[in-house]
Design an enzyme around this catalytic site. Structure first.
Site, short mmCIF file in Angstrom:
data_model
loop_
_atom_site.label_atom_id
_atom_site.label_comp_id
_atom_site.label_asym_id
_atom_site.label_seq_id
_atom_site.Cartn_x
_atom_site.Cartn_y
_atom_site.Cartn_z
N TRP A 1 42.89 37.32 46.70
CA TRP A 1 42.96 35.85 46.57
C TRP A 1 44.20 35.43 45.82
O TRP A 1 44.84 34.44 46.19
CB TRP A 1 41.67 35.29 45.94
CG TRP A 1 40.50 35.62 46.80
CD1 TRP A 1 39.49 36.48 46.52
CD2 TRP A 1 40.24 35.13 48.13
NE1 TRP A 1 38.62 36.56 47.58
CE2 TRP A 1 39.05 35.75 48.58
CE3 TRP A 1 40.90 34.26 48.99
CZ2 TRP A 1 38.51 35.51 49.84
CZ3 TRP A 1 40.36 34.01 50.25
CH2 TRP A 1 39.18 34.63 50.66
N ASP B 1 42.25 30.17 39.00
CA ASP B 1 41.28 30.16 40.09
C ASP B 1 40.01 30.81 39.56
O ASP B 1 39.98 32.01 39.31
CB ASP B 1 41.83 30.94 41.29
CG ASP B 1 40.81 31.11 42.41
OD1 ASP B 1 39.69 30.60 42.30
OD2 ASP B 1 41.16 31.77 43.42
N LYS C 1 29.79 30.16 45.18
CA LYS C 1 29.26 31.33 44.47
C LYS C 1 28.35 30.86 43.33
O LYS C 1 27.14 31.04 43.41
CB LYS C 1 30.39 32.22 43.95
CG LYS C 1 31.16 32.91 45.10
CD LYS C 1 32.61 32.63 44.97
CE LYS C 1 33.56 33.20 45.97
NZ LYS C 1 33.18 33.85 47.15
C1 LIG Z 1 38.49 34.19 43.74
C2 LIG Z 1 38.52 33.46 45.04
N1 LIG Z 1 39.48 32.55 45.26
C3 LIG Z 1 39.55 31.88 46.43
C4 LIG Z 1 38.65 32.09 47.44
C5 LIG Z 1 38.78 31.33 48.72
O1 LIG Z 1 37.83 30.33 48.72
P1 LIG Z 1 37.60 29.36 49.98
O2 LIG Z 1 36.98 30.17 51.04
O3 LIG Z 1 36.71 28.31 49.38
O4 LIG Z 1 38.92 28.81 50.39
C6 LIG Z 1 37.62 33.02 47.27
C7 LIG Z 1 36.63 33.27 48.32
O5 LIG Z 1 35.77 34.11 48.24
C8 LIG Z 1 37.56 33.72 46.03
O6 LIG Z 1 36.61 34.64 45.82
#
Ligand SMILES: Cc1ncc(COP(=O)(O)O)c(C=O)c1O
Length: 361
Positions: A103, A173, A197
């Site tokens: 991510w 994040d 989550k």
């Molecule tokens: C730490 C983290 N950041 C970003 C995301 C991406 O999230 P989204 O699917 O809401 O764009 C995720 C998805 O699992 C994640 O675990």
């Protein structure tokens, strides 16, 4: 509830049963309106209350004052990967990023599409099995911001303390560990989390921005991409995912009813201890690739001696009502996701299953 499984899905993930029951009770007739929250205008008094309460609960649970703005926006956390540099990375500056896998790597890619990026640290050299700390992280003093990922959902690593970034705004994040333990949220200039989550179903992203950051926003952005638009309109510039925000509000109340972050943290500590202690007691059987000081409380990643054995583990666990234990397709193995809504009983069931599996295999 007889037919509900223990759901270890990494996200969207299990929700508190009590919250699901409240949704069920209020689904057809929200508090005497004769309508579902899904059918109510986002400009109605009822929705205004939900929105205001959700904002107040976020601030209250996190200990945030009037110098922080709370917004709920669509597009998932991935949209923030682009919104952050769009808003906060001017042409003549550099944004600093720590790469802790999947991510954060995606966040870096988006920032590179929009401006100059400095790679402050990366744990790629060791397969992202740790989070860089302290002076392992370097960044120019005039960086536009320093971006981190607090919990790495796929790699199973987590920051248990954050670097002091001095005058450089710290942006985080927190998609997969928000509100799971006590954190000094006032150290961040901005943080964000996809809801799916710890906060609710998928469909909304919580974004929190410190007031002084509004003065740093690049001018000339399309209205909808400018954070100030959503702050000024209290997330009502356009139609928000109102039903999802209602569920988020119920989750926030559920957290508060348990005694806030201290109580949630105590429970989450017991949950992760139930599993890591078993791994540590049997290091020849269960291998945990993550460095001990970087272990995630939310996503426990482990391997067995062969992929066949892992497949057997996952399918036998499923047959016992332990669902969603397969590791991410990019890393394989087993992943036990222990978000807030997973009960201690659920974590103990996995530990018991692991112990039996080890004995029998
Ligand atoms: C730490 C983290 N950041 C970003 C995301 C991406 O999230 P989204 O699917 O809401 O764009 C995720 C998805 O699992 C994640 O675990």
């Amino acid at each position: 509830m007889a037919n509900r499984v223990y759901n270890f899905n990494p996200g969207p993930s299990t929700l508190p049963l009590k919250v699901l029951q409240t949704i069920q009770e209020e689904l057809l007739d929200y508090r005497g309106t004769g309508m579902s929250v899904m059918e109510i205008s986002h400009r109605s008094q009822e929705y205004d209350e939900i929105n205001n309460q959700a904002i107040a609960l976020v601030k209250n649970l996190m200990g945030l004052g009037d110098n922080y703005h709370v917004i709920f926006v669509g597009g998932g956390a991935s949209t923030q990967f682009a919104h952050i540099p769009l808003n906060f990375l001017p042409k003549d500056k550099t944004a600093a990023y720590v790469d802790t896998g999947t991510w954060s790597t995606k966040a870096i890619m988006e920032a590179k599409n929009l401006g100059n990026v400095h790679l402050s640290a990366s744990s790629k050299d060791e397969g992202y099995t740790y989070v860089p700390l302290g002076n392992e992280i370097d960044y120019p003093n005039d960086s536009a911001y320093l971006h981190l990922t607090s919990n790495n959902t796929i790699k199973g690593t987590q920051y248990h303390e954050f670097p002091d970034s001095g005058n450089v705004p710290l942006i985080c994040d927190m998609s997969s560990d928000i509100l799971s333990h006590q954190v000094d949220f006032n150290q961040f200039a901005m943080f964000y989390a996809g809801a799916q989550k710890n906060l609710g179903p998928s469909g909304v992203t919580l974004v929190v921005i410190r007031d002084d950051m509004l003065g740093e926003i690049n001018e000339g952005l399309p209205t909808i991409f400018d954070y100030r638009t959503h702050i000024e309109k209290k997330s009502l510039f356009n139609t928000p995912p109102s039903f999802i925000i209602y569920v988020v509000k119920l989750i926030l109340e559920w957290i508060q009813d348990q005694g806030g972050l201290k109580a949630v943290e105590d429970n989450n500590r017991k949950k992760k201890d139930a599993i890591y202690s078993l791994i540590d007691a049997n290091p020849d059987y269960f291998s945990a690739p993550v460095r001990e000081n970087s272990r995630s409380w939310m996503n426990i990643v482990l391997r067995l001696s062969s992929e066949d054995l892992e497949k057997k583990f996952i399918s036998e666990a499923k047959a016992e009502g332990l669902f969603g234990l397969k590791g991410h397709r990019s890393v394989g193995g087993i992943r036990v996701s222990l978000y807030n809504a997973m009960t201690l009983e659920g974590a103990e069931k996995v530990a018991e299953f692991m112990e039996n599996f080890r004995t029998n295999n």
